[in-house]
Design a protein around this motif. Structure first.
Motif, PDB file in Angstrom:
ATOM      1  N   GLU A 258      29.972  71.694   9.111  1.00 16.49           N
ATOM      2  CA  GLU A 258      31.477  72.267   9.293  1.00 16.49           C
ATOM      3  C   GLU A 258      32.105  71.033   9.859  1.00 16.49           C
ATOM      4  OE1 GLU A 258      31.935  76.996  10.078  1.00 16.49           O
ATOM      5  OE2 GLU A 258      31.252  75.654  11.836  1.00 16.49           O
ATOM      6  N   LYS A 259      31.527  70.145  10.620  1.00 16.83           N
ATOM      7  CA  LYS A 259      32.391  68.992  11.326  1.00 16.83           C
ATOM      8  C   LYS A 259      32.387  67.892  10.098  1.00 16.83           C
ATOM      9  CE  LYS A 259      32.077  65.709  14.988  1.00 16.83           C
ATOM     10  NZ  LYS A 259      31.568  65.185  16.193  1.00 16.83           N
ATOM     11  N   SER A 260      31.124  67.807   9.638  1.00 10.40           N
ATOM     12  CA  SER A 260      31.062  66.765   8.686  1.00 10.40           C
ATOM     13  C   SER A 260      32.157  67.043   7.136  1.00 10.40           C
ATOM     14  CB  SER A 260      29.833  66.491   7.899  1.00 10.40           C
ATOM     15  OG  SER A 260      29.338  67.555   7.317  1.00 10.40           O
ATOM     16  N   LEU A 261      32.181  68.229   7.112  1.00 11.18           N
ATOM     17  CA  LEU A 261      33.048  68.669   5.855  1.00 11.18           C
ATOM     18  C   LEU A 261      34.555  68.736   6.575  1.00 11.18           C
ATOM     19  CD1 LEU A 261      31.069  71.282   4.101  1.00 11.18           C
ATOM     20  CD2 LEU A 261      31.531  68.998   3.329  1.00 11.18           C
ATOM     21  N   GLY A 262      34.815  68.967   7.641  1.00  8.54           N
ATOM     22  CA  GLY A 262      36.146  69.112   7.988  1.00  8.54           C
ATOM     23  C   GLY A 262      36.816  70.422   7.703  1.00  8.54           C
ATOM     24  N   LEU A 263      35.956  71.470   7.611  1.00  6.52           N
ATOM     25  CA  LEU A 263      36.388  72.725   7.249  1.00  6.52           C
ATOM     26  C   LEU A 263      35.682  73.737   7.946  1.00  6.52           C
ATOM     27  CD1 LEU A 263      35.996  72.327   3.557  1.00  6.52           C
ATOM     28  CD2 LEU A 263      37.962  72.382   4.708  1.00  6.52           C
ATOM     29  N   ASP A 264      36.176  74.885   8.462  1.00  9.00           N
ATOM     30  CA  ASP A 264      35.466  76.179   8.666  1.00  9.00           C
ATOM     31  C   ASP A 264      34.991  76.854   7.682  1.00  9.00           C
ATOM     32  OD1 ASP A 264      36.296  75.709  11.753  1.00  9.00           O
ATOM     33  OD2 ASP A 264      38.381  76.792  11.199  1.00  9.00           O
ATOM     34  N   LEU A 265      33.491  77.207   7.866  1.00 14.36           N
ATOM     35  CA  LEU A 265      32.953  77.882   6.541  1.00 14.36           C
ATOM     36  C   LEU A 265      32.548  79.248   6.957  1.00 14.36           C
ATOM     37  CD1 LEU A 265      30.315  74.660   5.882  1.00 14.36           C
ATOM     38  CD2 LEU A 265      32.427  75.305   4.813  1.00 14.36           C
ATOM     39  N   LEU A 266      32.432  79.629   8.108  1.00 17.23           N
ATOM     40  CA  LEU A 266      32.038  80.982   8.583  1.00 17.23           C
ATOM     41  C   LEU A 266      33.035  81.444   9.436  1.00 17.23           C
ATOM     42  CD1 LEU A 266      28.359  80.299   8.966  1.00 17.23           C
ATOM     43  CD2 LEU A 266      29.335  81.592   6.935  1.00 17.23           C
ATOM     44  N   ILE A 267      33.119  82.765   9.598  1.00 19.32           N
ATOM     45  CA  ILE A 267      33.871  83.475  10.320  1.00 19.32           C
ATOM     46  C   ILE A 267      33.132  84.147  11.132  1.00 19.32           C
ATOM     47  CG2 ILE A 267      35.763  85.353  10.808  1.00 19.32           C
ATOM     48  CD1 ILE A 267      37.057  84.342   8.206  1.00 19.32           C
TER      49      ILE A 267
END
Length: 115
Positions: A43-52
């Motif tokens: 998530e950090k490397s993509l700069g996105l939240d992937l899971l809730i």
């Protein structure tokens, strides 16, 4: 966008498949902490939240997580196919071979070489 690994993608797909970090970690033979860290790094490397994360210790993918899941599965499938294709490629030799031999010994050598 930072770098990420195939292993992180494998763990992410496992989380999607099992619906929880704990079950995905167990199926992947790693600790829950290691799975959680791998997903956090992804998530950090993509700069996105992937899971809730839900209260029931389950996870649901975000829209970005759904998209990554589709693409990650394709990448992992292609990687597996690539390994298989490359492993067999060195065993099957193909192409034209030219052999030179002296006329005096060719009747004895060439038939054996051709076989």
């Amino acid at each position: 966008m930072g770098e990420f690994t195939l292993r992180q993608l494998e763990y992410f797909v496992a989380v999607l498949d099992h619906g929880s970090l704990t079950r995905a970690a167990s199926e992947s033979n790693i600790s829950q902490a290691a799975a959680s860290m791998a997903i956090a790094q992804l998530e950090k490397s993509l700069g996105l939240d992937l899971l809730i994360r839900t209260r029931a210790k389950r996870v649901e993918p975000t829209p970005a997580g759904v998209e990554l899941g589709v693409r990650a599965r394709r990448i992992l499938r292609e990687t597996a196919e690539l390994r298989g294709a490359l492993q067999g490629s060195h065993e099957d030799m193909r192409g034209r071979v030219s052999i030179g031999c002296m006329i005096a010994i060719s009747p004895r050598l060439i038939p054996e070489l051709i076989r």
